[in-house]
Enzyme design. Structure first.
Site, PDB file in Angstrom:
ATOM      1  N   MET A  92       0.851  -1.184   0.000  1.00 24.00           N
ATOM      2  CA  MET A  92       0.000   0.000   0.000  1.00 24.00           C
ATOM      3  C   MET A  92       0.891   1.240   0.000  1.00 24.00           C
ATOM      4  SD  MET A  92      -2.888  -1.619   0.148  1.00 24.00           S
ATOM      5  CE  MET A  92      -3.996  -0.245   0.247  1.00 24.00           C
ATOM      6  N   CYS A  93       0.576   2.167  -0.903  1.00 24.11           N
ATOM      7  CA  CYS A  93       1.394   3.365  -1.021  1.00 24.11           C
ATOM      8  C   CYS A  93       0.502   4.560  -1.321  1.00 24.11           C
ATOM      9  CB  CYS A  93       2.444   3.170  -2.104  1.00 24.11           C
ATOM     10  SG  CYS A  93       1.713   2.731  -3.679  1.00 24.11           S
ATOM     11  N   ALA A  94       1.108   5.665  -1.672  1.00 26.16           N
ATOM     12  CA  ALA A  94       0.338   6.881  -1.935  1.00 26.16           C
ATOM     13  C   ALA A  94      -0.425   6.772  -3.260  1.00 26.16           C
ATOM     14  CB  ALA A  94       1.240   8.103  -1.921  1.00 26.16           C
TER      15      ALA A  94
END
Length: 101
Positions: free
Chosen positions: A6-8
């Site tokens: 999960m990232c931006a």
């Protein structure tokens, strides 16, 4: 095992996903599925994955993510900034595998 990073926005993390997949294939982890999605979409994907790895750039969302992930009885951790910065697929995959032991 299904791992979700999960990232931006999913862009920089896709490089890490590719390195993780390469390491997994070279070392016989043929049953591992690794993908990346924006953290904002966590609720859409929480039922579909076994382990969640948060990029250091979304650590500020950890409390929110923890509630969602742990409510489903699943595991997560934040990728250390040094590991993420080096795009270290081996260490990141090992981090995910340790969560399931």
């Amino acid at each position: 095992m299904k791992i979700l990073l999960m990232c931006a926005a999913g862009m920089s993390t896709s490089l890490l996903v590719n390195k993780m997949k390469k390491y997994a294939n070279e070392n016989g982890y043929n049953d591992v599925i690794i993908e990346a999605q924006p953290i904002e979409d966590l609720e859409k994907y929480v039922d579909d994955y076994d382990v969640f790895l948060l990029g250091p750039q979304v650590k500020y969302k950890e409390k929110w993510a923890k509630q969602i992930i742990e409510a489903k009885g699943k595991k997560y951790t934040t990728i250390p900034i040094q590991v993420y910065g080096l795009v270290d697929g081996k260490k990141t995959l090992e981090l995910a595998l340790q969560l399931l032991k």
